[in-house]
Design an enzyme around this catalytic site. Structure first.
Site, short mmCIF file in Angstrom:
data_model
loop_
_atom_site.label_atom_id
_atom_site.label_comp_id
_atom_site.label_asym_id
_atom_site.label_seq_id
_atom_site.Cartn_x
_atom_site.Cartn_y
_atom_site.Cartn_z
N TYR A 76 0.84 -1.21 0.00
CA TYR A 76 0.00 0.00 0.00
C TYR A 76 0.87 1.26 0.00
O TYR A 76 0.56 2.25 -0.66
CB TYR A 76 -0.97 -0.01 1.18
N ASN A 112 -12.47 3.18 -7.31
CA ASN A 112 -11.08 3.57 -7.12
C ASN A 112 -10.86 4.15 -5.73
O ASN A 112 -11.76 4.78 -5.16
CB ASN A 112 -10.65 4.59 -8.19
N HIS A 129 -15.09 1.70 -2.30
CA HIS A 129 -14.04 0.84 -1.70
C HIS A 129 -13.09 1.62 -0.81
O HIS A 129 -11.99 1.17 -0.53
CB HIS A 129 -13.27 0.11 -2.81
N CYS A 161 -1.17 -1.45 23.20
CA CYS A 161 -1.86 -2.75 23.06
C CYS A 161 -1.48 -3.47 21.77
O CYS A 161 -1.92 -4.60 21.54
CB CYS A 161 -3.38 -2.54 23.07
N GLY A 198 -13.95 2.45 -17.55
CA GLY A 198 -12.67 1.95 -17.04
C GLY A 198 -12.79 0.85 -16.01
O GLY A 198 -11.98 0.77 -15.09
N THR A 199 -13.80 -0.02 -16.16
CA THR A 199 -13.89 -1.14 -15.24
C THR A 199 -14.11 -2.44 -16.01
O THR A 199 -14.86 -2.48 -16.99
CB THR A 199 -15.01 -0.96 -14.19
N ASN A 221 -14.63 1.86 -22.70
CA ASN A 221 -13.51 0.99 -22.36
C ASN A 221 -12.82 0.57 -23.66
O ASN A 221 -13.50 0.21 -24.61
CB ASN A 221 -14.05 -0.26 -21.62
N PRO A 222 -11.46 0.59 -23.68
CA PRO A 222 -10.79 0.16 -24.91
C PRO A 222 -10.92 -1.35 -25.17
O PRO A 222 -10.66 -1.81 -26.27
CB PRO A 222 -9.32 0.55 -24.68
C1 BV8 Z 1 -18.37 -8.04 -0.37
C2 BV8 Z 1 -9.98 -1.74 -2.53
C3 BV8 Z 1 -19.82 -9.09 1.16
C4 BV8 Z 1 -8.74 -2.45 -2.02
C5 BV8 Z 1 -11.10 -3.41 -3.91
C6 BV8 Z 1 -20.68 -11.99 -5.91
C7 BV8 Z 1 -20.21 -12.75 -6.94
C8 BV8 Z 1 -18.86 -13.13 -7.01
C9 BV8 Z 1 -17.97 -12.72 -6.01
C10 BV8 Z 1 -18.44 -11.96 -4.99
C11 BV8 Z 1 -19.79 -11.60 -4.93
N1 BV8 Z 1 -19.96 -10.85 -3.81
C12 BV8 Z 1 -18.77 -10.74 -3.15
C13 BV8 Z 1 -17.82 -11.41 -3.86
C14 BV8 Z 1 -16.41 -11.55 -3.50
C15 BV8 Z 1 -15.60 -10.34 -3.98
C16 BV8 Z 1 -15.49 -10.26 -5.47
O1 BV8 Z 1 -16.16 -9.46 -6.11
N2 BV8 Z 1 -14.61 -11.05 -6.03
C17 BV8 Z 1 -14.38 -10.99 -7.47
C18 BV8 Z 1 -12.90 -11.12 -7.75
C19 BV8 Z 1 -15.21 -12.05 -8.15
N3 BV8 Z 1 -16.18 -9.11 -3.47
C20 BV8 Z 1 -15.93 -8.71 -2.21
O2 BV8 Z 1 -15.25 -9.36 -1.44
C21 BV8 Z 1 -16.51 -7.38 -1.77
N4 BV8 Z 1 -17.12 -7.53 -0.47
O3 BV8 Z 1 -19.04 -8.34 -1.29
O4 BV8 Z 1 -18.76 -8.20 0.97
C22 BV8 Z 1 -19.17 -10.43 1.32
C23 BV8 Z 1 -18.40 -10.66 2.43
C24 BV8 Z 1 -17.82 -11.92 2.58
C25 BV8 Z 1 -17.96 -12.91 1.60
C26 BV8 Z 1 -18.72 -12.63 0.44
C27 BV8 Z 1 -19.33 -11.38 0.31
C28 BV8 Z 1 -15.43 -6.33 -1.60
C29 BV8 Z 1 -14.78 -6.03 -2.92
C30 BV8 Z 1 -13.88 -4.79 -2.78
C31 BV8 Z 1 -12.43 -5.22 -2.89
N5 BV8 Z 1 -11.58 -4.02 -2.85
N6 BV8 Z 1 -10.38 -2.28 -3.85
C32 BV8 Z 1 -7.50 -2.05 -2.79
O5 BV8 Z 1 -7.60 -1.24 -3.74
O6 BV8 Z 1 -6.43 -2.55 -2.43
S1 BV8 Z 1 -11.43 -4.06 -5.42
C33 BV8 Z 1 -10.36 -3.41 -6.57
O7 BV8 Z 1 -10.34 -4.32 -7.66
C34 BV8 Z 1 -10.82 -2.13 -7.19
O8 BV8 Z 1 -11.37 -1.25 -6.26
C35 BV8 Z 1 -11.81 -2.56 -8.25
O9 BV8 Z 1 -13.07 -2.73 -7.69
C36 BV8 Z 1 -11.26 -3.91 -8.64
C37 BV8 Z 1 -10.50 -3.82 -9.95
O10 BV8 Z 1 -11.47 -3.75 -10.93
P1 BV8 Z 1 -11.43 -2.57 -12.02
O11 BV8 Z 1 -11.53 -1.25 -11.33
O12 BV8 Z 1 -12.44 -2.91 -13.02
O13 BV8 Z 1 -9.98 -2.64 -12.61
P2 BV8 Z 1 -9.38 -3.76 -13.58
O14 BV8 Z 1 -7.91 -3.59 -13.50
O15 BV8 Z 1 -10.01 -5.08 -13.34
O16 BV8 Z 1 -9.89 -3.30 -15.02
C38 BV8 Z 1 -9.44 -2.07 -15.56
C39 BV8 Z 1 -10.32 -1.78 -16.74
O17 BV8 Z 1 -9.95 -0.52 -17.29
C40 BV8 Z 1 -10.18 -2.80 -17.87
O18 BV8 Z 1 -11.46 -3.12 -18.35
C41 BV8 Z 1 -9.38 -2.04 -18.92
O19 BV8 Z 1 -9.73 -2.44 -20.23
C42 BV8 Z 1 -9.83 -0.63 -18.67
N7 BV8 Z 1 -8.90 0.41 -19.09
C43 BV8 Z 1 -7.55 0.37 -19.14
N8 BV8 Z 1 -7.08 1.59 -19.53
C44 BV8 Z 1 -8.17 2.39 -19.71
C45 BV8 Z 1 -9.33 1.66 -19.43
N9 BV8 Z 1 -10.56 2.18 -19.51
C46 BV8 Z 1 -10.67 3.47 -19.88
N10 BV8 Z 1 -9.59 4.26 -20.18
C47 BV8 Z 1 -8.34 3.75 -20.10
N11 BV8 Z 1 -7.28 4.51 -20.40
#
Ligand code: BV8
Length: 249
Positions: A76, A112, A129, A161, A198-199, A221-222
């Site tokens: 971090y 973000n 988040h 603690c 961008g997600t 999104n690209p």
């Molecule tokens: C929860 C903070 C209840 C930390 C983050 C239902 C179904 C399946 C799974 C789950 C579900 N419910 C819960 C889950 C589990 C889990 C989850 O979703 N897992 C995934 C992997 C399947 N979710 C959780 O745990 C959430 N909590 O639901 O609580 C619970 C409790 C216990 C048990 C079950 C449920 C909490 C999730 C939050 C995690 N924290 N961030 C930190 O930053 O360190 S997540 C983090 O990753 C980000 O915040 C973001 O959300 C994610 C990354 O995703 P993106 O932002 O989309 O980024 P990515 O790199 O993937 O994609 C980038 C995109 O940009 C691409 O598409 C690319 O093409 C595009 N791009 C690139 N360049 C550009 C562009 N677009 C535009 N312009 C450009 N120039």
């Protein structure tokens, strides 16, 4: 593009749901770049960043922090250093400028934690988040856990603690801040138009907001995303390039 511009002109309430790609053109690596594969994808380590060999899904968890607080804290700290050196890009500014010109018409919902929407001047940002710029106590703070009595370290801790500080972000397996999530759900349901920018649309419940939208959904999104099937229009391009064109009056 012109059709979407018309939809924006006609929309009374716009929701903008953003992910890591929104900050890519500011120089902040996305999770995919950093090697965070979509579930079921190839193992991590395909990214370019220093931490590409680690999978953020493995690091951004309470278990990882308790198991190896120094390493997760360093990850971090590295991300904080990156974000301290970057600026909001033209996409962040286009969103903030639109909010200024049209008060109350546009709500930002972001996954973000980099604070760049806020630094660009966006107000009322729904940060699903959390915020990488803030810390909070890992365990419930006791009387001795005074933020001023913190002993520096990796991570800093309470010298009475042993309670550790942790980044004030939502880790995998943790609940999102309920008030923020409810406000985001309301903004999604009430909007006439949602821009999904961008997600990759993988992380829940954030990505699910795009499927709650009360109006049309436009993906910016690209690359292909897991939300393309929910979109009424998909614009293949980047945030900093397309948002200024879409949001200018
Ligand atoms: C929860 C903070 C209840 C930390 C983050 C239902 C179904 C399946 C799974 C789950 C579900 N419910 C819960 C889950 C589990 C889990 C989850 O979703 N897992 C995934 C992997 C399947 N979710 C959780 O745990 C959430 N909590 O639901 O609580 C619970 C409790 C216990 C048990 C079950 C449920 C909490 C999730 C939050 C995690 N924290 N961030 C930190 O930053 O360190 S997540 C983090 O990753 C980000 O915040 C973001 O959300 C994610 C990354 O995703 P993106 O932002 O989309 O980024 P990515 O790199 O993937 O994609 C980038 C995109 O940009 C691409 O598409 C690319 O093409 C595009 N791009 C690139 N360049 C550009 C562009 N677009 C535009 N312009 C450009 N120039």
């Amino acid at each position: 593009m012109d059709t979407v511009r018309d939809w924006i002109r006609q929309a009374r309430h716009i929701a903008v749901l953003t992910g890591a790609g929104m900050s890519a053109e500011s120089g902040v690596p996305t999770f995919r770049d950093a090697g965070m594969p979509a579930p079921g994808a190839a193992a991590a380590g395909t990214g370019s960043g220093l931490w590409a060999k680690f999978d953020p899904q493995q690091l951004a968890t309470e278990d990882a922090f308790r198991a190896n607080p120094g390493m997760v804290w360093d990850w971090y700290a590295h991300r904080r250093e990156t974000i301290a050196k970057v600026e909001p890009n033209a996409g962040h500014r286009a969103v903030a400028d639109f909010q200024r010109r049209h008060p109350g018409r546009l709500t930002v919902i972001t996954q973000n934690v980099d604070g760049l929407h806020q630094r660009a001047g966006s107000g009322g940002v729904l940060a699903l988040h959390g915020n990488l710029g803030e810390d909070k106590w890992l365990d419930l703070p006791r009387n001795c856990c005074d933020a001023h009595a913190v002993t520096p370290g990796r991570p800093p801790f309470c010298d009475r603690c042993g309670n550790m500080l942790r980044p004030a972000v939502v880790w995998f397996g943790e609940l999102l801040p309920i008030g923020v999530l409810e406000a985001a759900g309301q903004a999604a349901r009430q909007c006439d138009l949602m821009l999904v920018v961008g997600t990759s649309g993988v992380v829940q419940p954030a990505a699910g907001l795009a499927r709650l939208a009360g109006g049309r959904v436009v993906v910016v999104n690209p690359e292909e995303t897991a939300l393309d099937d929910a979109a009424h229009a998909v614009l293949r391009g980047t945030a900093a390039h397309l948002l200024p064109q879409l949001l200018e009056d």
